[in-house]
Structures are given as structure tokens and as C-alpha cells.
Design an enzyme around this catalytic site. Structure first.
Site, PDB file in Angstrom:
ATOM      1  N   ARG A  51      14.556 -69.885  32.960  1.00 26.68           N
ATOM      2  CA  ARG A  51      14.199 -68.690  32.007  1.00 26.68           C
ATOM      3  C   ARG A  51      15.547 -67.744  31.932  1.00 26.68           C
ATOM      4  NH1 ARG A  51       8.271 -67.784  34.531  1.00 26.68           N
ATOM      5  NH2 ARG A  51       7.274 -69.353  33.460  1.00 26.68           N
ATOM      6  N   HIS A  73       8.678 -59.975  33.154  1.00 29.38           N
ATOM      7  CA  HIS A  73       7.697 -60.736  33.592  1.00 29.38           C
ATOM      8  C   HIS A  73       7.300 -61.077  34.867  1.00 29.38           C
ATOM      9  CE1 HIS A  73       5.079 -64.328  32.924  1.00 29.38           C
ATOM     10  NE2 HIS A  73       5.752 -65.029  33.812  1.00 29.38           N
TER      11      HIS A  73
HETATM   12  C1  LIG Z   1       1.047 -63.590  31.346  1.00 29.13           C
HETATM   13  C2  LIG Z   1       1.655 -64.284  32.564  1.00 29.13           C
HETATM   14  C3  LIG Z   1       1.686 -65.536  32.677  1.00 29.13           C
HETATM   15  C4  LIG Z   1       1.902 -66.309  33.932  1.00 29.13           C
HETATM   16  N1  LIG Z   1       1.799 -67.873  33.766  1.00 29.13           N
HETATM   17  C5  LIG Z   1       2.124 -68.354  34.905  1.00 29.13           C
HETATM   18  C6  LIG Z   1       1.958 -69.749  34.910  1.00 29.13           C
HETATM   19  O1  LIG Z   1       1.502 -70.283  34.120  1.00 29.13           O
HETATM   20  N2  LIG Z   1       2.408 -70.422  36.259  1.00 29.13           N
HETATM   21  C7  LIG Z   1       2.910 -69.575  37.157  1.00 29.13           C
HETATM   22  O2  LIG Z   1       3.312 -70.288  38.203  1.00 29.13           O
HETATM   23  N3  LIG Z   1       2.945 -68.252  37.298  1.00 29.13           N
HETATM   24  C8  LIG Z   1       2.708 -67.830  36.042  1.00 29.13           C
HETATM   25  N4  LIG Z   1       2.595 -66.123  35.992  1.00 29.13           N
HETATM   26  C9  LIG Z   1       3.140 -65.567  37.377  1.00 29.13           C
HETATM   27  C10 LIG Z   1       1.544 -65.489  37.930  1.00 29.13           C
HETATM   28  O3  LIG Z   1       0.616 -65.379  37.345  1.00 29.13           O
HETATM   29  C11 LIG Z   1       1.755 -64.315  39.184  1.00 29.13           C
HETATM   30  O4  LIG Z   1       3.003 -64.248  39.895  1.00 29.13           O
HETATM   31  C12 LIG Z   1       0.702 -64.598  40.245  1.00 29.13           C
HETATM   32  O5  LIG Z   1      -0.611 -64.825  39.672  1.00 29.13           O
HETATM   33  C13 LIG Z   1       0.551 -63.388  41.113  1.00 29.13           C
HETATM   34  O6  LIG Z   1      -0.518 -63.464  42.169  1.00 29.13           O
HETATM   35  P1  LIG Z   1      -0.801 -62.636  43.276  1.00 29.13           P
HETATM   36  O7  LIG Z   1      -1.963 -63.026  43.748  1.00 29.13           O
HETATM   37  O8  LIG Z   1       0.533 -62.500  44.042  1.00 29.13           O
HETATM   38  O9  LIG Z   1      -1.029 -61.075  42.594  1.00 29.13           O
HETATM   39  P2  LIG Z   1      -2.283 -60.806  41.330  1.00 29.13           P
HETATM   40  O10 LIG Z   1      -2.996 -61.778  40.698  1.00 29.13           O
HETATM   41  O11 LIG Z   1      -1.260 -59.620  40.508  1.00 29.13           O
HETATM   42  O12 LIG Z   1      -3.165 -59.766  42.065  1.00 29.13           O
HETATM   43  C14 LIG Z   1      -2.782 -58.478  42.557  1.00 29.13           C
HETATM   44  C15 LIG Z   1      -4.378 -58.016  43.243  1.00 29.13           C
HETATM   45  O13 LIG Z   1      -3.780 -56.883  44.074  1.00 29.13           O
HETATM   46  C16 LIG Z   1      -4.765 -55.774  43.775  1.00 29.13           C
HETATM   47  N5  LIG Z   1      -3.739 -54.840  44.023  1.00 29.13           N
HETATM   48  C17 LIG Z   1      -2.745 -54.272  43.612  1.00 29.13           C
HETATM   49  N6  LIG Z   1      -2.192 -52.951  44.017  1.00 29.13           N
HETATM   50  C18 LIG Z   1      -3.463 -52.540  44.697  1.00 29.13           C
HETATM   51  C19 LIG Z   1      -3.788 -51.305  45.299  1.00 29.13           C
HETATM   52  N7  LIG Z   1      -2.579 -50.551  45.431  1.00 29.13           N
HETATM   53  N8  LIG Z   1      -4.944 -51.252  46.029  1.00 29.13           N
HETATM   54  C20 LIG Z   1      -5.859 -52.067  45.873  1.00 29.13           C
HETATM   55  N9  LIG Z   1      -5.545 -53.122  45.581  1.00 29.13           N
HETATM   56  C21 LIG Z   1      -4.296 -53.368  44.482  1.00 29.13           C
HETATM   57  C22 LIG Z   1      -5.022 -56.053  42.256  1.00 29.13           C
HETATM   58  O14 LIG Z   1      -6.395 -55.593  42.074  1.00 29.13           O
HETATM   59  C23 LIG Z   1      -5.138 -57.461  42.361  1.00 29.13           C
HETATM   60  O15 LIG Z   1      -6.337 -57.824  42.888  1.00 29.13           O
HETATM   61  C24 LIG Z   1       2.392 -65.553  34.818  1.00 29.13           C
HETATM   62  C25 LIG Z   1       2.360 -64.204  34.698  1.00 29.13           C
HETATM   63  C26 LIG Z   1       1.980 -63.585  33.748  1.00 29.13           C
HETATM   64  C27 LIG Z   1       2.353 -62.118  33.657  1.00 29.13           C
END
Ligand SMILES: Cc1cc2nc3c(=O)[nH]c(=O)nc-3n(C[C@H](O)[C@H](O)[C@H](O)COP(=O)(O)OP(=O)(O)OC[C@H]3O[C@@H](n4cnc5c(N)ncnc54)[C@H](O)[C@@H]3O)c2cc1C
Length: 636
Positions: free
Chosen positions: A330, A401
């Protein structure tokens, strides 16, 4: 401060096995005596909650949204990597490890990346057992496609909705535990502070976003899985509620923040179309399996793309990088798209766009095949732009992203605060200076399903943790501080909305610390942000009260932290005197405009310690490469 990542000794292939054996265990009967807080219900948080509860711990899980299923992970489109080698095209754990270290431009910790590659294969089996409907080949095997920075097909997918399907799997595993009484779910809560007792993470303070009430929640350990901070740039592909609050508040309590300037800019997003746009949409990298990126050879060519003959098209990625073609990583693709547009060769009304064209693939494979792979992405593009990718090429441009930076963690995923673990996108992760596509889902689920269940046990079994209740003065102090901040935001009654400040912050960030960076620009941006922050605290307009649902207050709270965090991001970018991955300082580039690393001086993880408002102290974790030879990244 000496940063100790606690990487176990021995050969890289057996480090994790040995470490798991050496970690202390909690007796099954004692597990129910421990309370663990998990903040976040995305893939990292939901998988951690489910696994920890399954082991017998009492888990309290928090999220901002009304349901855990709305975590940003639901938006992930393209797929999840795993070194299964189902297509038999030469993949292996070693190759995934190598590709990830190289793809991250040699700025990740080798031992963590190797473990990630090892675990990748378990994730797929686990998710299949949960019923995640991965795409299958005719013969029944799970199907694979290719993503950037790899010459093998190792990406498992469920059409363009992989994140949604994986999250439903993790969600149902977590909800099973809610029903069993081992997970207590707290939706619509905003974490406002981390509570430390005797230097250890012992709970959090949250605001109930519906009633406005402040709540104190004690625990024996805290897990943050709060996602990435890409929204500091205002316009990004991230969900609108993406923030840096939880990580930033933990940082202010002593957790070091690592590599904040490593923000991924994804090459294929729908271009910005207006000043008041609040969100950008990703067009999945999977489209580059079959899509070809091009611009007309003649600048300003006004003909519709389908009327421009092959001989007058410039497939600039294919010609510059013949080995990887449209599937270069990327950072490389984004920079090339920007460069071509800066040269005046872009298309569309702003000329800041290039074509992503699937016509060849449609002709070659037929509509049905393409529809199965990308149908929902085509539909999404048409709904947003009014143009059908079946008839004309998509127009795309890079956008913010993903956050490779985040809270620093050791091999156990523990931050510099004992008892505070950080998972998923909110830790500084295994992706170095550039994440390869489809590796974030892999990392979030590796952290939640397969790493934290072991390392949490090791911590709890080996640490003396006296009882702490919400009556402890540390909770009172944190609650008072958080309430004072809310009151202050409400008392200003200024003239500019939080969104307006956020938009201006984003413009500064994109211009001066976006796809390319230079020292004078970053110094200027730092001063601009300091001024903007000062104005924010005098002129922000937050109507209403803190006693009920108040979205302006929520937003102001987010922007306040983004304004502080942005300065750290700039500081980090300024201090890294090289270019690597997404961090492209124009002073350090090769003759062909590729990133020029300076391994002798810059082979480190930058970990910043909070030292008061606007101040931070840099600590360095040296990176050693014993298994992958440091080399100039080439995708030619
Ligand atoms: C459009 C898009 C497409 C993508 N496609 C891919 C893909 O195909 N393959 C891949 O590997 N990656 C992909 N990614 C990246 C990937 O989706 C993310 O990096 C990953 O899902 C993040 O997961 P996470 O559990 O770390 O956080 P998130 O899914 O962002 O969850 C964060 C959680 O924390 C909670 N939270 C945040 N702040 C607070 C707070 N202050 N108090 C209480 N709760 C809070 C939120 O409510 C949520 O529940 C994509 C990203 C985007 C934007």
C-alpha cells in the site's frame, strides 16, 4: 527507562511454545476469582472477551456503540491472511513471516511477527469451527486470493464482508459467555480514564453515553482493544467513532506510545469530492487482484476512459514494478498514485484520482465470476458515485486507513503499565512501518483468541493483587478529573463546533504529515496545531448538558485528545530521520523516489513517554534482525 520486550530466547520457531510452557498458570478453580476488563468489542476485544470467559475468568466488556456488533471491525472487506498454503503456490509460515517483516520495511519486532505467522493457521480453523462462511473453491477447500506485498494467494475471504463475518463469529462466542454469566456487557460506555493502584492497572472510569452518569469499574487487569487513531486526520476510511481517547488517557497515566507517525494511507479509496465530506470509503485491496491501475498517457485527456485505446494508457504500477504489478504494498502504491497526480496526469474533475479498471477481468472471467468476488464492492461504489464499475473504471485516490502505531507492548502484549494489556489496532502491532493487506484481522484475532489467554494467566498467577473496590480514592480522583473535563468543555460556550476544529486539524495533518513529509512543513504544522488547541479551549461550542445523551460533548472529548495526540505524531515524525514504509520524509529518498531507510541510526521502535502537556520523552527499543536480512525493499 529501559524497554524490555521480554522476547524469549531460543530459536524463533520455538520461542512461543517455550514461552507458553514457562508462563505461570492459574488453577481452574481460581480463575473465577479474577475480574478482567476488556474495552472494545471489535475483533480483538470480542475474541479476547470470549476466550478469557471461556477459560473461567469474569469479564466485563465495554464499547461505545449500542451493540458490540457495530465495532469498526465490521467494515473490513477484503480478507484475512493465513499461511495455510491451500493453493500449493509456495506459501509457508516462514514466507508469511518474511513478507510481513519486509512489507513493514524492517521496523517490526521479528519474534512477534513470527508468532503471528504461526498462529495465522489456527485462526482459520477456529473461525471455520465457529461457522464463519469463508468463500470455497468448487472442490470444497477454502478459497484464497492475493493481497499486496505477496506473490502467493493466502487471503481467506467472505466476499467483500470478511470483517462482518469474522465479527459475527467472535460476537456469538462472546454472547454465549454473556448468557453463561461470565461476560457482563456494557454498551454505550465511553472510557474516560484508566485507574492505577500501586502503579498497576486496576480499573477504568467510563461515562454512560445515554444517561451521562460516571461509573467506576475495578478489576484485576485491564485489556484495551480500542482500535486505531486514523481519525486524527479527520477524513479516513475508519468508522466515525474511531478515536484515540482510551489509548491517550492510558498514555497520560504512564503507558508509552509507540511509532505514532506510522499511519497507513491506503491507495484505493473513493476520492474526496467536497469540503464538507465527513467520511471516506475504501475500495478493498482485493480489487487489485483483478483491477488494473492506469491514467491516460496524455495529460488532461478528456475522453471517457472506455474510449482511450490501450496504446494511450499508462499502467504505471505494472510498468514500474513488473514482479508485483498492481499488487505492490500500500505505501508504494499510494506514493506512486500521488506522484502521478502531482505530475498533472490524474483524472476526474479534481485531477486527483486514477482509474482502477476491471474491464479486462470482466471480459476474461465473465460477470458471474467477478460478481461473486466483488459484487457488494461494485454496488457500494455505484451507490456512492452514481457510476457503475461494470461499465466504467472506478476512480480512486489514497486515504488514511490504519494505525500501525499505538501503545507500546511487550511480547506478552502488556504495556509499560503492569496489568494493562493492549490488543488489535490499538497496540503498536506487528506491522512495522507499513501493514500488508489482510494482516490486521489476522493480528487482532491472534491477539484475542490465541495470545492473551496465555499471557493474562501468566500475569495474574505471578502478581500479588490486593482487593480494590470502587470506593478506592484512585477511582474518586479519576472520576473527578473526568467530570471536571466534561464540565469545562460545556462551560466554554464558544462559536466553533467540535467538528469544525476536527476538520481543520485534519487538513493540517493531511497536508503536512500525510503521504509525504518535510521538516519545515512539520514544524509549521506543530505550531498550527498548538494554536488550534489553544483556540479550542476558548472557543469550542458544546451545547446541552452532561446529564444525558450529548453527541457534541462526545465529539469534543474526542477532538480534545486528537489535538494533543497530533503533536506527538508530529514529534515522532520529525524525530525519525529516515523514510520507511508509510513515513516518507522527502529528504530521505532514492533516485527513484522510493523510501530510503537509515538502518544504522533508525532501526528502532520509538516509544514516547508522556512528560506533561505538549511534552514527551523518547525511548528507543532497538530492533535486531537475526532471521530476515535487512535489505532495500524491492518489488520490481
Ligand atoms: C474500511 C476498512 C476495511 C478494512 N478491511 C480490512 C481487511 O479486509 N483485512 C484486514 O486485515 N484489515 C482490514 N481493515 C483493518 C481492520 O478492519 C482493523 O484494523 C480491525 O478491524 C481493528 O479491530 P480492533 O478490534 O482492533 O478495533 P475496532 O474494530 O476498531 O474496535 C474498537 C472497539 O473499541 C471500542 N472503543 C473505542 N474507544 C472506546 C472508548 N473510549 N471507550 C469504550 N470503548 C471504546 C469501540 O466501541 C469498538 O468496540 C479494514 C479497515 C477499514 C477501515
Amino acid at each position: 527507562m529501559k524497554l524490555d520486550a521480554g522476547v524469549p530466547g531460543g530459536p524463533i520457531e520455538s520461542k512461543w511454545d517455550r514461552h507458553r510452557f514457562e508462563l505461570k498458570l492459574v488453577n481452574p478453580a481460581n480463575k473465577r476469582k479474577f475480574e478482567i476488563i476488556v474495552v472494545g468489542t471489535g475483533l480483538a476485544g470480542a475474541s479476547a472477551s470470549a476466550s478469557l470467559a471461556e477459560l473461567g475468568y469474569n469479564v466485563k466488556t465495554f464499547c461505545i456503540q449500542d451493540t458490540p456488533r457495530r465495532a469498526h471491525s465490521i467494515a473490513a472487506q477484503g480478507g484475512i491472511n493465513a499461511a495455510k498454503n491451500y493453493p500449493g503456490d509456495g506459501d509457508s509460515i516462514w514466507r508469511l513471516f518474511y513478507d510481513t517483516v519486509k512489507g513493514g520495511d524492517f521496523r517490526a519486532r521479528e519474534a512477534n511477527v513470527y508468532r503471528l505467522a504461526q498462529i495465522s493457521t489456527l485462526i482459520i480453523d477456529h473461525c471455520v469451527a465457529q461457522g464463519v462462511p469463508f468463500a470455497r473453491e468448487y472442490g470444497g477447500l477454502l478459497a484464497n486470493r492475493s493481497f499486496g506485498g505477496a506473490q502467493v494467494s493466502r487471503t481467506f475471504y467472505a466476499r467483500g464482508q470478511t470483517g462482518q463475518q469474522l465479527l459475527l463469529g467472535a460476537y456469538q462466542a462472546m454472547m454465549r459467555q454473556v448468557r453463561a454469566g461470565r461476560v457482563k456487557m456494557f454498551p454505550r460506555r465511553d472510557m474516560l480514564d484508566l485507574v492505577l493502584v500501586d502503579g498497576m492497572a486496576r480499573g477504568i472510569v467510563v461515562r454512560n453515553l445515554v444517561t451521562g452518569e460516571m461509573e467506576s469499574h475495578p478489576a484485576h487487569a485491564v485489556v484495551l482493544a480500542t482500535g486505531g487513531y486514523g481519525n486524527v486526520y479527520y477524513l479516513s476510511t475508519n468508522g466515525a467513532s474511531g478515536n484515540v481517547n482510551a489509548a491517550w488517557r492510558a498514555h497520560k497515566k504512564g503507558a508509552l506510545f509507540a511509532n505514532p507517525s506510522f499511519t497507513q494511507i491506503h491507495p484505493t479509496c473513493i476520492p474526496v469530492h467536497g469540503t464538507y465530506q465527513s467520511k471516506l470509503t475504501l475500495m478493498s485491496e482485493s480489487l487489485r487482484n483483478d483491477g488494473r491501475v492506469w491514467v491516460p498517457k496524455n495529460p488532461g485527456d478528456k475522453r471517457p476512459p472506455n474510449r482511450i485505446p490501450e496504446s494511450e494508457r499508462n499502467y504505471f504500477l505494472e510498468s514500474k514494478y513488473p514482479s508485483f504489478g498492481n499488487l505492490v504494498p500500500r505505501d508504494v502504491a499510494s506514493r506512486n498514485v500521488k506522484e502521478i497526480c502531482d505530475q498533472g496526469l490524474g483524472v476526474g474533475t479534481t485531477r486527483y484520482a486514477v482509474y482502477l479498471d476491471l474491464q479486462d477481468a470482466i471480459r476474461r472471467d465473465g460477470m458471474e465470476v467477478i460478481k461473486k468476488k466483488y459484487g457488494n464492492l461494485f454496488q457500494m461504489y455505484e451507490r456512492i458515485t452514481g457510476q457503475s464499475p461494470w461499465e466504467v473504471p472506478m476512480m480512486i485516490y489514497p486515504a488514511v486507513h490504519y494505525a500501525m502505531g499505538g501503545l507500546w507492548v511487550d511480547y506478552n502484549l502488556m504495556s509499560t503499565i503492569p496489568g494493562l494489556f493492549v490488543l488489535g489496532e490499538s497496540n503498536f502491532s506487528d506491522h512495522g512501518a507499513n501493514r500488508l493487506g489482510a494482516s490486521a484481522l489476522m493480528q487482532g484475532l491472534a491477539d484475542g483468541y490465541f495470545i492473551i489467554p496465555y499471557t493474562m494467566g501468566g500475569y495474574l498467577a505471578g502478581t500479588r493483587l490486593p482487593e480494590v473496590t470502587e470506593g478506592h480514592h484512585a477511582f474518586r480522583e479519576a472520576t473527578n478529573q473526568a467530570s471536571d473535563m466534561m464540565a469545562k468543555l460545556l462551560s466554554i460556550r464558544g462559536k466553533r463546533t467540535p467538528a469544525d476544529f476536527h476538520r481543520e486539524l485534519g487538513r493540517i495533518m493531511w497536508e503536512y504529515v500525510g503521504m509525504s513529509r518535510d521538516e519545515p512543513g512539520m514544524i509549521k504544522a506543530r505550531a498550527m496545531i498548538a494554536t488550534l488547541r489553544e483556540e479550542f479551549w476558548k472557543n469550542v461550542a458544546v451545547p446541552g448538558s452532561h446529564k444525558d445523551l450529548n453527541q457534541a460533548l462526545e465529539r469534543a472529548n474526542r477532538v480534545a485528545d486528537f489535538l494533543e495526540f497530533a503533536e506527538l505524531l508530529l514529534e515522532d515524525s520529525l524525530s525519525r530521520e529516515e523514510s520507511c514504509g508509510c513515513h516518507f520524509n522527502v529528504a530521505f529518498q532514492t533516485e527513484e523516489h522510493e523510501a530510503l531507510r537509515r538502518d544504522e541510526t533508525c532501526s528502532y521502535v520509538a516509544a514516547w513517554e508522556y512528560a506533561g502537556p505538549g511534552k514527551a520523552t523518547l525511548h528507543k527499543e532497538p530492533l535486531k534482525f537475526e532471521y530476515v536480512e535487512l535489505a532495500t525493499r524491492s518489488y520490481k
